[in-house]
Write an enzyme that holds these catalytic residues in place. Structure first.
Site, mmCIF file in Angstrom:
data_model
loop_
_atom_site.group_PDB
_atom_site.id
_atom_site.type_symbol
_atom_site.label_atom_id
_atom_site.label_comp_id
_atom_site.label_asym_id
_atom_site.label_seq_id
_atom_site.Cartn_x
_atom_site.Cartn_y
_atom_site.Cartn_z
ATOM 1 N N GLU A 65 0.888 -1.174 0.000
ATOM 2 C CA GLU A 65 0.000 0.000 0.000
ATOM 3 C C GLU A 65 0.923 1.221 0.000
ATOM 4 O O GLU A 65 1.087 1.889 -1.003
ATOM 5 C CB GLU A 65 -0.904 -0.017 1.230
ATOM 6 C CG GLU A 65 -1.809 1.204 1.357
ATOM 7 C CD GLU A 65 -2.563 1.259 2.696
ATOM 8 O OE1 GLU A 65 -3.491 2.074 2.802
ATOM 9 O OE2 GLU A 65 -2.211 0.513 3.641
ATOM 10 N N ASP A 101 -12.365 -1.057 2.701
ATOM 11 C CA ASP A 101 -11.309 -0.826 3.696
ATOM 12 C C ASP A 101 -11.865 -0.257 5.008
ATOM 13 O O ASP A 101 -12.159 -1.009 5.936
ATOM 14 C CB ASP A 101 -10.236 0.094 3.104
ATOM 15 C CG ASP A 101 -8.893 0.002 3.812
ATOM 16 O OD1 ASP A 101 -8.769 -0.800 4.755
ATOM 17 O OD2 ASP A 101 -7.958 0.719 3.411
#
Length: 317
Positions: A197, A275
């Protein structure tokens, strides 16, 4: 297009329950538990949801989680998320929870788990939504603390399908947790991990080779390493990508730069997820819709992304 995307049957494979805590519920739980908040009202809190990076978000995320104290709180949190799933035709979900966020505040492990597990059970019986719970270790803490959390989880092993790894990525490579992941696998758990990420492609290699993961959570930086991309394609290792999260945390400057559709067209098994939807401005359908409005995602691509999510489930129907 929004309604069509909403009606698409899909699974959500990257969702942090604590990150689905909407400001309204946060204030209601604070009142119920008599907790003073640093924000005057819901709107002030929402305005605080402007982040420049992962760490700024996490600081607020952990502060918000402090209102979760009782099993009923964790039930209400999970149930509110499941109602969103029902609205968006998410027929299966594999949410994460972070026990250390709560046990470090003195909340017993079973208080957290009992509330979540009861809601997931009711979700299947009353809403028809199947699920598999993932226990996530916090990577900014030590491996010894992750071991302790695994010890706490073992008496409840039937409540989980997998262990995961999340929180601050930079400086906390997957290799830091190799032993506890080995042990978790030995105990019968599947494994997943956040990697690539903010962290480099090397972290994705480590997650695959050292943690022996079934799925990579995020993984968008894999595209920087051609050999890694080929491995992910050859082995069909799923990536649980979170587009709104990536733009909100400045992994990409804006959605038009996102690489999820490039990866899809190259044969990567990418999926769309929300998320931490309360903080990032959208649940699964909003993430799909953002790809349509910013990247011109076609209906065929949307169908493939939705099918990928169903295929990449750890819990098979």
């Amino acid at each position: 297009m929004y309604d069509w995307l909403n009606a698409l049957p899909k699974a959500e494979l990257h969702l942090h329950l604590e990150g689905s805590l909407e400001p309204e519920l946060l204030f209601a739980l604070a009142e119920r538990n008599k907790i003073a908040l640093p924000w005057n009202d819901v709107e002030t809190l929402r305005k605080a949801y402007a982040f420049n990076n992962l760490q700024e978000f996490l600081d607020l995320y952990y502060k918000g989680a402090d209102v979760l104290r009782t099993s009923q709180d964790f039930y209400d949190l999970t149930w509110a998320y499941l109602l969103r799933c029902k609205e968006q035709n998410v027929i299966h979900t594999e949410p994460f929870f972070d026990p250390q966020t709560h046990t470090d505040r003195g909340i017993p492990f079973e208080v957290v788990l009992n509330g979540i597990a009861a809601a997931l059970k009711d979700g299947e019986q009353q809403l028809g939504i199947t699920s598999g719970l993932i226990l996530s270790f916090l990577r900014h803490l030590s491996e010894a603390e992750a071991e302790k959390t695994l010890d706490q989880a073992l008496p409840f092993r039937d409540a989980f399908v997998a262990v995961g790894l999340d929180s601050s990525e930079m400086g906390h490579p997957p290799s830091k947790f190799q032993r506890v992941f080995d042990r978790a696998r030995h105990e019968g758990f599947l494994t997943v991990a956040h990697a690539g990420e903010e962290g480099p492609p090397e972290y994705i290699w480590e997650a695959i080779d050292l943690l022996k993961i079934q799925r990579i959570d995020h993984g968008v930086r894999a595209i920087e390493d051609e050999r890694l991309m080929q491995r992910i394609i050859d082995e069909q290792i799923p990536l649980t990508v979170c587009p709104l999260s990536n733009t909100k945390l400045c992994v990409f400057d804006d959605m038009a730069q996102h690489n999820i559709l490039d990866m899809l067209e190259r044969g990567v098994k990418v999926t769309v997820n929300s998320d931490d939807p309360a903080y990032f401005g959208g649940y699964v359908t909003e993430n799909f819709h953002a790809l349509y409005t910013s990247l011109g995602m076609t209906q065929d691509q949307a169908k493939r992304l939705a099918q990928n999510s169903l295929d990449a489930r750890l819990v098979k129907p």
